[in-house]
Design an enzyme around this catalytic site. Structure first.
Site, PDB file in Angstrom:
ATOM      1  N   GLY A   1       0.832  -1.192   0.000  1.00 29.75           N
ATOM      2  CA  GLY A   1       0.000   0.000   0.000  1.00 29.75           C
ATOM      3  C   GLY A   1       0.868   1.245   0.000  1.00 29.75           C
ATOM      4  O   GLY A   1       2.025   1.209  -0.436  1.00 29.75           O
TER       5      GLY A   1
ATOM      6  N   CYS B   1       2.156   0.489  -8.718  1.00 26.47           N
ATOM      7  CA  CYS B   1       3.213   1.020  -7.856  1.00 26.47           C
ATOM      8  C   CYS B   1       4.522   1.242  -8.602  1.00 26.47           C
ATOM      9  O   CYS B   1       5.252   2.171  -8.313  1.00 26.47           O
ATOM     10  CB  CYS B   1       3.442   0.076  -6.690  1.00 26.47           C
ATOM     11  SG  CYS B   1       3.781  -1.616  -7.192  1.00 26.47           S
TER      12      CYS B   1
ATOM     13  N   GLU C   1       4.175  10.562  -5.861  1.00 25.35           N
ATOM     14  CA  GLU C   1       3.477   9.499  -6.573  1.00 25.35           C
ATOM     15  C   GLU C   1       2.051   9.972  -6.874  1.00 25.35           C
ATOM     16  O   GLU C   1       1.301  10.306  -5.958  1.00 25.35           O
ATOM     17  CB  GLU C   1       3.435   8.234  -5.711  1.00 25.35           C
ATOM     18  CG  GLU C   1       2.763   7.069  -6.414  1.00 25.35           C
ATOM     19  CD  GLU C   1       2.670   5.826  -5.531  1.00 25.35           C
ATOM     20  OE1 GLU C   1       2.217   5.933  -4.387  1.00 25.35           O
ATOM     21  OE2 GLU C   1       3.059   4.749  -6.007  1.00 25.35           O
TER      22      GLU C   1
HETATM   23  P1  NAD Z   1      -3.368   2.493   1.411  1.00 23.86           P
HETATM   24  O1  NAD Z   1      -2.095   2.574   2.145  1.00 23.86           O
HETATM   25  O2  NAD Z   1      -4.318   3.618   1.503  1.00 23.86           O
HETATM   26  O3  NAD Z   1      -4.174   1.186   1.834  1.00 23.86           O
HETATM   27  C1  NAD Z   1      -3.624  -0.091   1.710  1.00 23.86           C
HETATM   28  C2  NAD Z   1      -4.287  -1.018   2.717  1.00 23.86           C
HETATM   29  O4  NAD Z   1      -3.953  -0.602   4.030  1.00 23.86           O
HETATM   30  C3  NAD Z   1      -5.805  -1.053   2.649  1.00 23.86           C
HETATM   31  O5  NAD Z   1      -6.231  -2.382   2.817  1.00 23.86           O
HETATM   32  C4  NAD Z   1      -6.206  -0.195   3.841  1.00 23.86           C
HETATM   33  O6  NAD Z   1      -7.456  -0.547   4.366  1.00 23.86           O
HETATM   34  C5  NAD Z   1      -5.121  -0.511   4.837  1.00 23.86           C
HETATM   35  N1  NAD Z   1      -4.895   0.506   5.864  1.00 23.86           N
HETATM   36  C6  NAD Z   1      -5.190   1.827   5.835  1.00 23.86           C
HETATM   37  N2  NAD Z   1      -4.809   2.429   6.981  1.00 23.86           N
HETATM   38  C7  NAD Z   1      -4.261   1.469   7.763  1.00 23.86           C
HETATM   39  C8  NAD Z   1      -3.654   1.466   9.061  1.00 23.86           C
HETATM   40  N3  NAD Z   1      -3.546   2.576   9.785  1.00 23.86           N
HETATM   41  N4  NAD Z   1      -3.170   0.297   9.538  1.00 23.86           N
HETATM   42  C9  NAD Z   1      -3.243  -0.837   8.806  1.00 23.86           C
HETATM   43  N5  NAD Z   1      -3.804  -0.891   7.586  1.00 23.86           N
HETATM   44  C10 NAD Z   1      -4.313   0.245   7.060  1.00 23.86           C
HETATM   45  O7  NAD Z   1      -2.958   2.229  -0.099  1.00 23.86           O
HETATM   46  P2  NAD Z   1      -3.967   2.190  -1.342  1.00 23.86           P
HETATM   47  O8  NAD Z   1      -4.459   3.565  -1.606  1.00 23.86           O
HETATM   48  O9  NAD Z   1      -4.956   1.105  -1.137  1.00 23.86           O
HETATM   49  O10 NAD Z   1      -2.995   1.709  -2.513  1.00 23.86           O
HETATM   50  C11 NAD Z   1      -2.207   2.589  -3.250  1.00 23.86           C
HETATM   51  C12 NAD Z   1      -0.782   2.593  -2.758  1.00 23.86           C
HETATM   52  O11 NAD Z   1      -0.271   1.268  -2.718  1.00 23.86           O
HETATM   53  C13 NAD Z   1       0.148   3.352  -3.644  1.00 23.86           C
HETATM   54  O12 NAD Z   1       0.998   4.147  -2.868  1.00 23.86           O
HETATM   55  C14 NAD Z   1       0.941   2.267  -4.342  1.00 23.86           C
HETATM   56  O13 NAD Z   1       2.200   2.655  -4.800  1.00 23.86           O
HETATM   57  C15 NAD Z   1       1.020   1.226  -3.312  1.00 23.86           C
HETATM   58  N6  NAD Z   1       1.299  -0.085  -3.910  1.00 23.86           N
HETATM   59  C16 NAD Z   1       2.526  -0.650  -3.751  1.00 23.86           C
HETATM   60  C17 NAD Z   1       2.821  -1.864  -4.338  1.00 23.86           C
HETATM   61  C18 NAD Z   1       4.176  -2.512  -4.186  1.00 23.86           C
HETATM   62  O14 NAD Z   1       4.257  -3.713  -4.338  1.00 23.86           O
HETATM   63  N7  NAD Z   1       5.242  -1.791  -3.885  1.00 23.86           N
HETATM   64  C19 NAD Z   1       1.853  -2.524  -5.081  1.00 23.86           C
HETATM   65  C20 NAD Z   1       0.615  -1.936  -5.218  1.00 23.86           C
HETATM   66  C21 NAD Z   1       0.348  -0.709  -4.631  1.00 23.86           C
END
Ligand code: NAD
Ligand code: MN
Length: 503
Positions: A250, A307, A405
């Site tokens: 994430g 990502c 990003e």
């Molecule tokens: P996000 O961080 O908003 O959410 C990701 C997950 O974390 C969701 O399931 C969310 O419910 C959970 N979450 C939110 N707050 C939390 C907390 N305080 N504690 C624990 N879990 C929590 O990310 P997003 O908007 O869903 O996804 C986009 C981001 O993910 C982008 O920054 C992207 O680059 C990244 N991403 C990285 C990869 C990689 O492999 N490097 C792959 C895909 C996406």
């Protein structure tokens, strides 16, 4: 329970397979202990279809404390027997699940598409395939992660064992709602852990639907559970005292919170796959067609919500005009394939939801005063969250659109003169997920591959990954690696056994 074997698997429903979940019959309950159950939490998730903004559901389970507790209790109960199953039993469960996911691929993809908007012909089918292949790949590892031993030259024989951690969890984002599952659950389960998945609040349906297939594949109750929820659910998991590991994908911001919660609770192991601002460096001596086509696909795949998207494109001055002309034309061509994800011929669907649309649009609006808009910049249609492939040029290195990003089909294109200059610029970012270099000179390519401060480097390619090779980033793009043998290391504790041979 060491008799757990193929016969038990048959009796738990092995060969016949149905997936009752459709757009008309969405899975909205938690999958705990091999059963679909209502959440004990009165708060629910609301979902919308990004293709037209319409409401899909207002009553999807949002797991709270008591629900996480129930899943952890079932997982703890299942772990002792699961860790003692034979490697072939775990292999068969995982590969059966892979087969079932493939068999129901179209249906699963439609359950993702309803809230993500990715067309089946492009990202939708890629993602299902990645999920099935993930389980299949790690099924093959169950009997091959053997450990080590060191000789008894000093009178002590040392055996190094790879042992499962226990109750583990995966928290995943919305941009790869299925693809991420195989990459996390696969290695966790292959190595004998029990696993709890928390899908994103924006894309819960295909993950929840897997419950039916998990049961059919023969996983014993409590081994592989799915609890939908939002950040509050994720936070409960990250600070839980009985969860021994969180594998997170994430944003960088959330990744920080998870590592902090882990540190403040039980020092659970944490793997972080976070954001990126990946550079593609295109030299005068490259194959131009190849460079343009990779760079365009890299920033438009899944509507730029990837990502490792190459969102910063640097082109050497000798071919800058030519590249920029072709890149613009190809982005505009891709712009013609923006449309409703259910329509034939659509390559690029909408952004995931209203807030992502507003976020990306905000970057584009502010970008107009940071650089020159080469192409795109507009909304497509007036309902749904569609946006044109967008390129800015002449953008200063410290501008917001050069550094942050964006997570949409928006890139910055700039020219450069020398290798030294571009290595510095490429690395001058807080991220380090991926970098690409395009050149026909193998020595130059290898110099760049060495100099890039990133977890992954593409030579004459960019923004790609394989199950067979480590995946992950340096700096604020993450900690740890997924895929390959590296994923197994991330889901096991090393235990050293010392045998005294001298007494
Ligand atoms: P996000 O961080 O908003 O959410 C990701 C997950 O974390 C969701 O399931 C969310 O419910 C959970 N979450 C939110 N707050 C939390 C907390 N305080 N504690 C624990 N879990 C929590 O990310 P997003 O908007 O869903 O996804 C986009 C981001 O993910 C982008 O920054 C992207 O680059 C990244 N991403 C990285 C990869 C990689 O492999 N490097 C792959 C895909 C996406
Ligand atoms: Mn987010």
């Amino acid at each position: 329970m060491s008799q757990l074997g193929p016969s038990l698997k048959e009796s738990s429903g092995g060969s016949k397979s149905e997936l009752p979940w459709t757009k008309e019959n969405l899975p909205k309950q938690l999958f705990i202990n091999n059963e679909y159950v209502d959440s004990k939490n009165s708060k629910k998730l609301e979902l919308y279809n990004p293709a037209d903004g319409s409401q899909i559901a207002t009553d999807v389970a949002l797991a709270g404390d008591a629900d996480v507790e129930a899943a952890v209790a079932a997982a703890e109960a299942a772990f002792p027997a699961w860790r003692k199953t034979t490697a072939t039993f775990r292999r068969d469960c995982l590969s059966k699940l892979a087969d079932l996911i493939e068999q129901h691929g179209k249906q699963l993809a439609s359950l993702t598409r309803i809230s993500l908007g990715a067309p089946f012909g492009s990202f939708g089918s890629f993602e299902v395939n990645m999920c099935a292949e993930g389980f299949r790949y790690f099924a093959g590892w169950t009997d091959k992660f053997a450990g080590e031993s060191y000789p008894q030259d000093d009178g002590f024989m040392k055996i190094v064992r790879n042992e499962p951690l226990g109750v583990t969890a995966g928290i995943i984002p919305w941009n790869g709602p299925l693809g991420n599952i195989g990459m996390k659950a696969g290695p966790a389960l292959a190595t004998g852990n029990v696993f709890i998945l928390k899908p994103s609040e924006k894309t819960p349906f295909s993950a929840l639907a897997l419950g039916t297939l998990i049961k059919q594949a023969g996983f014993p109750p409590g081994v592989f559970q799915i609890i939908s929820g939002d950040g509050s659910t994720g936070a409960i998991i990250a600070s839980h005292m009985k969860i021994r590991k969180v594998s997170f994908t994430g944003s960088t911001n959330t990744g920080r919170k998870i590592q902090e919660a882990a540190a403040k609770s039980n020092l659970k192991r944490v793997t972080l796959e976070l954001g990126g601002k990946s550079p593609a460096v295109v030299f005068d001596d490259c194959n131009l067609d190849n460079a343009v086509s990779w760079c365009v696909n890299a920033i438009t795949g899944n509507t730029g919500q990837v990502c490792f998207a190459a969102s910063r494109v640097y082109v050497q001055e000798g071919i800058y005009e030519e590249f920029s002309r072709r890149y613009k034309a190809a982005m505009e061509e891709r712009g013609k394939a923006v449309g409703h994800p259910e329509e034939e011929g659509t390559i690029m669907g909408p952004l995931v939801d209203k807030s992502q649309f507003e976020r990306v649009s905000g970057f584009v609006e502010r970008g107009r005063s940071q650089g020159t808009l080469l192409t795109g910049g507009g909304r497509v249609g007036d309902s749904g969250y569609y946006i044109q492939p967008t390129v800015f040029t002449n953008v200063p290195h410290d501008a917001e659109i050069s550094r942050d990003e964006i997570f949409g089909p928006v890139s910055v294109l700039n020219s450069f003169k020398t290798e030294e200059e571009i290595i510095k610029k490429a690395n001058d970012t807080t991220f380090g997920l991926m970098a690409g270099v395009f050149t026909q000179d193998i020595n130059k390519a290898m110099r760049l591959a060495t100099e890039f401060d990133s977890g992954m480097v593409g030579i004459n390619c960019v923004s790609l990954c394989f199950l067979t090779a480590p995946f992950g980033g340096s700096k604020e793009s993450g900690i740890g690696r997924e895929n390959a043998i590296n994923a197994l290391r991330m889901f096991t504790e090393t235990k050293t056994v010392m045998i005294n041979l001298t007494y």
